[in-house]
Design a protein around this motif. Structure first.
Motif, PDB file in Angstrom:
ATOM      1  N   ILE A 191     -16.360 -11.723 -25.055  1.00 24.05           N
ATOM      2  CA  ILE A 191     -15.345 -12.489 -25.774  1.00 24.05           C
ATOM      3  C   ILE A 191     -13.947 -12.236 -25.194  1.00 24.05           C
ATOM      4  O   ILE A 191     -12.982 -12.876 -25.583  1.00 24.05           O
ATOM      5  N   ALA A 192     -13.860 -11.303 -24.245  1.00 27.08           N
ATOM      6  CA  ALA A 192     -12.605 -11.053 -23.516  1.00 27.08           C
ATOM      7  C   ALA A 192     -12.975 -10.421 -22.180  1.00 27.08           C
ATOM      8  O   ALA A 192     -13.812  -9.519 -22.128  1.00 27.08           O
ATOM      9  N   HIS A 193     -12.375 -10.924 -21.114  1.00 26.08           N
ATOM     10  CA  HIS A 193     -12.626 -10.377 -19.779  1.00 26.08           C
ATOM     11  C   HIS A 193     -11.412  -9.553 -19.346  1.00 26.08           C
ATOM     12  O   HIS A 193     -10.264  -9.950 -19.577  1.00 26.08           O
ATOM     13  N   THR A 194     -11.669  -8.422 -18.703  1.00 25.56           N
ATOM     14  CA  THR A 194     -10.586  -7.543 -18.236  1.00 25.56           C
ATOM     15  C   THR A 194     -10.752  -7.318 -16.734  1.00 25.56           C
ATOM     16  O   THR A 194     -10.883  -6.183 -16.268  1.00 25.56           O
ATOM     17  N   SER A 195     -10.748  -8.399 -15.993  1.00 22.02           N
ATOM     18  CA  SER A 195     -11.054  -8.345 -14.559  1.00 22.02           C
ATOM     19  C   SER A 195     -10.062  -7.484 -13.778  1.00 22.02           C
ATOM     20  O   SER A 195     -10.463  -6.671 -12.928  1.00 22.02           O
ATOM     21  N   GLU A 196      -8.771  -7.649 -14.062  1.00 24.43           N
ATOM     22  CA  GLU A 196      -7.771  -6.872 -13.324  1.00 24.43           C
ATOM     23  C   GLU A 196      -7.935  -5.385 -13.591  1.00 24.43           C
ATOM     24  O   GLU A 196      -7.872  -4.567 -12.664  1.00 24.43           O
ATOM     25  N   GLN A 197      -8.144  -5.037 -14.849  1.00 26.12           N
ATOM     26  CA  GLN A 197      -8.338  -3.633 -15.195  1.00 26.12           C
ATOM     27  C   GLN A 197      -9.598  -3.090 -14.520  1.00 26.12           C
ATOM     28  O   GLN A 197      -9.615  -1.955 -14.037  1.00 26.12           O
ATOM     29  N   ALA A 198     -10.655  -3.907 -14.479  1.00 30.14           N
ATOM     30  CA  ALA A 198     -11.906  -3.475 -13.858  1.00 30.14           C
ATOM     31  C   ALA A 198     -11.694  -3.130 -12.387  1.00 30.14           C
ATOM     32  O   ALA A 198     -12.192  -2.095 -11.903  1.00 30.14           O
ATOM     33  N   LEU A 199     -10.964  -3.957 -11.681  1.00 30.83           N
ATOM     34  CA  LEU A 199     -10.760  -3.713 -10.249  1.00 30.83           C
ATOM     35  C   LEU A 199      -9.871  -2.487 -10.015  1.00 30.83           C
ATOM     36  O   LEU A 199     -10.093  -1.726  -9.066  1.00 30.83           O
ATOM     37  N   ASP A 216     -16.750  -4.975 -29.311  1.00 31.24           N
ATOM     38  CA  ASP A 216     -15.419  -5.279 -29.844  1.00 31.24           C
ATOM     39  C   ASP A 216     -15.000  -4.380 -30.995  1.00 31.24           C
ATOM     40  O   ASP A 216     -13.912  -4.537 -31.538  1.00 31.24           O
ATOM     41  N   LEU A 217     -15.842  -3.422 -31.366  1.00 29.88           N
ATOM     42  CA  LEU A 217     -15.516  -2.476 -32.432  1.00 29.88           C
ATOM     43  C   LEU A 217     -14.721  -1.277 -31.910  1.00 29.88           C
ATOM     44  O   LEU A 217     -14.100  -0.560 -32.685  1.00 29.88           O
ATOM     45  N   GLY A 265      -4.299  -1.818 -25.385  1.00 24.49           N
ATOM     46  CA  GLY A 265      -3.709  -3.018 -24.814  1.00 24.49           C
ATOM     47  C   GLY A 265      -4.651  -4.198 -24.667  1.00 24.49           C
ATOM     48  O   GLY A 265      -4.246  -5.254 -24.187  1.00 24.49           O
ATOM     49  N   VAL A 266      -5.902  -4.032 -25.094  1.00 24.38           N
ATOM     50  CA  VAL A 266      -6.899  -5.104 -24.975  1.00 24.38           C
ATOM     51  C   VAL A 266      -7.350  -5.486 -26.377  1.00 24.38           C
ATOM     52  O   VAL A 266      -7.614  -4.620 -27.217  1.00 24.38           O
ATOM     53  N   GLN A 267      -7.471  -6.798 -26.635  1.00 29.17           N
ATOM     54  CA  GLN A 267      -7.793  -7.253 -27.981  1.00 29.17           C
ATOM     55  C   GLN A 267      -8.999  -6.529 -28.558  1.00 29.17           C
ATOM     56  O   GLN A 267     -10.001  -6.310 -27.890  1.00 29.17           O
ATOM     57  N   LEU A 317     -15.487  -4.182 -17.886  1.00 32.55           N
ATOM     58  CA  LEU A 317     -15.511  -5.611 -17.547  1.00 32.55           C
ATOM     59  C   LEU A 317     -14.905  -6.463 -18.643  1.00 32.55           C
ATOM     60  O   LEU A 317     -14.409  -7.559 -18.375  1.00 32.55           O
ATOM     61  N   GLY A 318     -14.971  -5.969 -19.900  1.00 30.28           N
ATOM     62  CA  GLY A 318     -14.417  -6.740 -21.003  1.00 30.28           C
ATOM     63  C   GLY A 318     -15.004  -6.314 -22.327  1.00 30.28           C
ATOM     64  O   GLY A 318     -15.728  -5.320 -22.424  1.00 30.28           O
ATOM     65  N   LYS A 319     -14.659  -7.075 -23.376  1.00 28.89           N
ATOM     66  CA  LYS A 319     -15.112  -6.784 -24.732  1.00 28.89           C
ATOM     67  C   LYS A 319     -16.282  -7.699 -25.094  1.00 28.89           C
ATOM     68  O   LYS A 319     -16.328  -8.860 -24.688  1.00 28.89           O
TER      69      LYS A 319
END
Length: 496
Positions: free
Chosen positions: A44-52, A79-80, A85-87, A118-120
Motif C-alpha cells: 500500500i506504500a512503496h519506499t523504493s528510494e529508501q530501499a536502494l 502497516d501496523l 517518516g513513512v505512512q 520495499l514498502g508497507k
C-alpha cells in the motif's frame, strides 16, 4: 548483473556473501517486483528510494565483512509497524496521513541487521479481521487460484494478508506480521508459506499499533522454516521500552535446525477435532502425525479440556482491550479529524471523527469491548473470560509438565475462501477461522504454521505446531522436520 527472484533468505544471504550479485541489484529486482504486483494489492506504500539507500549501505557492510544474516534482504513491512517518516495507518482512515517520527523496535532491529524496506503492506484495519477485507485500502488478493474457479479472487487470510500475499507472490523475500489470535499463522496457511507467532514477550511491541496488548506479538512470515529462524533471530530481543518484553538471550534459531526429533513427544489434542471439520483437513492432520512419527517422534493423544471456551473468551478479551487502546484515536493530535459544524463542540467532533474514521468491523469490536467492560457486565463477561483464559493456560502447562514437547493441530478449518464469500454473513462465521489459533495467544505460547499439502481445489493447507514457552528453537526444529517430510514445493502460478 540482475539478481534472480524466487530465492529464500538463506540462499540470498549466501549469494550476497559470495558476490554473485549485490544488495543493490537484489533490491532493484524486488523494487520492480513489488511495483509489478499491484493486482495483488499487497503493498500500500512503496519506499523504493529508501530501499536502494539501505541496499547500498548493506553492500558496504558486505564488502567490509560485517554482514549479519539479514544484510541486504528485501522485506515488506505490515502497516501496523511504525516506520519513521513513512505512512503508518494500520489500514484505517482514522490514521490517514500519519507519518511517525519514530521507528518500531522490531523494524529498527531489522534495519540495524542490514535489511531493506520495499514498502508497507496491506492488512485488516487495526488487525481486526481474518480475510483482509476490513482494510481501508481494499482487500489484498491471494496469489493462489481454485482449480474450478480460476478467475475468483481468494483471500490471503488476515490480518497479515498483505504480508502473506507479498511473500507467496514473490514480491519480497519475507515480511513482518503480527498475531493477536492467529493473524500470522492463518494467512501463512492460506498462502503456502511459513509463519511464526513467538512466545509473548519474545519480540518487542513498542512502536506497533496496539490491538489487544496482552495478546499481540510480532513475528516473521517467510518462504520456509530456515528463513523464519533467521528472521526471528533479527527481530527478537529484550526492549526496555516494552514492559512486557522478556529479558532473555536470543538463541541461534538457525543453528537449532538439525531435523533430529527422535524421542520427542508430540501431543495430538482430541478437542481440536471440531464439528464440521472438512475431511481433507482431517486427512492432512493424520498425514502430519505420520510424518512426525516417521521422523522418530512419539505421538501421544492429549486433552486440552477448556479449548471449547477459547473462542468466546478471546472475543471478549480482545475487543475489551481494543476498545481501551483505540480510545486514543480522537482526531485531536494526528490522523483524520471531522470538520466541526456550526454550533458543535468537541464532543461532536470526537463522535463524528470516530464514526467517519473507523470501519464497520472496528466499530463492532469497540462496541463489544465497551459493553463487556461496562458497569454491571464486567464481572459477567470480562472477568469470567480472564478466568477461562487462566484455565486454558493451565491445560497447556499440565500437558507440557507430562513431558509433551510440542502439539500438532490443523492451522485453519479450511483452505482460502473467496473475497466476499463471508462478507455479508454472520460475523461469527468469520470469527470461526481462528478456532485453532486463539488458544496460543491466550496462553502466550509460540506457534508456527507450516505448509504441508494441497486441497482438492489445489490450494495450500497448513498444519500448526505449538511449543513450550521460550523454546522457539526446539519448535522451529520440529517444524523443520515436518517441512522436510511434507516437501511442499508448490507455488502459485503467476496471473497478476
Amino acid at each position: 548483473m540482475t539478481a534472480p527472484r524466487g530465492l529464500t533468505i538463506a540462499q540470498a544471504r549466501d549469494a550476497l556473501r559470495k558476490g554473485a550479485f549485490t544488495a543493490r541489484e537484489l533490491a532493484e529486482t524486488y523494487v520492480a517486483a513489488a511495483e509489478e504486483g499491484a493486482r495483488l494489492n499487497a503493498f500500500i506504500a512503496h519506499t523504493s528510494e529508501q530501499a536502494l539507500k539501505q541496499a547500498d549501505a548493506a553492500d558496504a557492510r558486505l564488502k567490509a565483512g560485517d554482514a549479519p544474516a539479514m544484510c541486504g534482504i528485501p522485506l515488506g513491512i505490515k502497516d501496523l509497524f511504525a516506520t519513521e517518516g513513512v505512512q503508518t495507518q494500520a489500514a484505517s482512515n482514522i490514521l490517514a496521513g500519519f507519518r511517525p517520527p519514530y521507528e518500531s523496535t522490531v523494524t529498527r532491529k531489522l534495519w540495524d541487521a542490514g535489511a531493506v524496506m520495499l514498502g508497507k503492506l496491506n492488512m485488516d484495519e487495526f488487525a481486526m479481521g481474518s480475510s483482509n477485507e476490513t482494510s481501508a485500502y481494499g482487500p489484498a488478493i491471494n496469489p493462489w487460484r481454485r482449480k474450478d474457479a480460476p478467475d475468483t479472487n481468494l483471500t490471503p487470510g488476515g490480518s497479515s494478508g498483505g504480508s502473506a500475499a507479498a511473500v507467496a507472490g514473490d514480491l519480497c523475500l519475507a515480511a513482518t506480521g503480527t498475531d493477536t489470535g492467529g493473524s500470522i499463522r492463518q494467512p501463512a496457511a492460506f498462502t503456502g508459506i511459513t509463519g511464526v507467532k513467538p512466545t509473548y514477550g519474545r519480540c518487542s511491541r513498542w512502536g506497533i499499533v496496539a490491538f489487544a496488548s496482552s495478546l499481540d506479538q510480532a513475528g516473521p512470515m517467510t518462504r520456509d522454516v530456515r528463513d523464519a529462524a533467521i528472521m526471528l533471530g533479527a527481530m527478537a530481543g529484550h526492549d526496555p521500552m516494552d514492559s512486557t518484553s522478556a529479558d532473555l538471550a536470543v538463541p541461534d534459531f538457525e543453528a537449532a535446525l538439525t531435523g533430529d526429533i527422535r524421542g520427542r513427544k508430540i501431543g495430538i489434542p482430541r478437542e481440536y477435532r471440531v464439528e464440521g471439520m472438512p475431511a481433507e483437513i482431517e486427512t492432512l492432520w493424520a498425514e502430519g502425525r505420520a510424518m512426525l512419527a516417521d521422523a522418530g517422534a512419539e505421538i501421544v493423544d492429549i486433552s486440552l479440556p477448556h479449548t471449547r471456551y477459547a473462542l468466546p473468551a478471546y472475543y471478549v478479551i480482545a475487543p475489551a482491550e481494543a476498545s481501551s487502546n483505540l480510545a486514543r484515536y480522537d482526531g485531536v493530535r494526528y490522523g483524520h479529524r471531522a470538520k466541526i459544524r456550526q454550533g458543535e463542540g468537541i464532543t461532536e467532533m470526537y463522535e463524528r471523527t470516530r464514526a467517519e474514521g473507523f470501519g464497520d468491523e472496528v466499530k463492532r469490536r469497540i462496541m463489544i469491548g465497551a459493553y463487556v467492560l461496562s458497569a454491571g457486565y464486567y464481572d459477567a463477561y470480562y472477568k469470567k473470560a480472564q478466568k477461562v483464559r487462566t484455565l486454558i493456560k493451565r491445560d497447556f502447562e499440565q500437558v507440557y509438565a507430562d513431558g509433551v514437547d510440542a502439539i500438532l493441530t490443523p492451522a485453519t478449518p479450511s483452505a482460502a475462501f473467496g473475497i466476499g464469500e463471508m462478507a455479508d454473513a454472520d460475523p461469527i462465521r468469520m470469527y470461526l477461522n481462528d478456532v485453532f489459533t486463539v488458544t496460543v495467544n491466550l496462553s502466550g505460547l509460540p506457534g508456527i504454521a507450516v505448509p504441508t499439502g494441497l486441497s482438492s481445489q489445489g490450494l495450500p493447507l497448513g498444519l500448526q505446531l505449538i511449543g513450550r514457552p521460550w523454546e522457539e528453537a526446539d519448535l522451529l526444529n520440529t517444524a523443520y522436520a515436518l517441512e522436510k517430510r511434507a516437501d511442499f514445493a508448490h507455488h502459485a502460478e503467476k496471473w497478476w
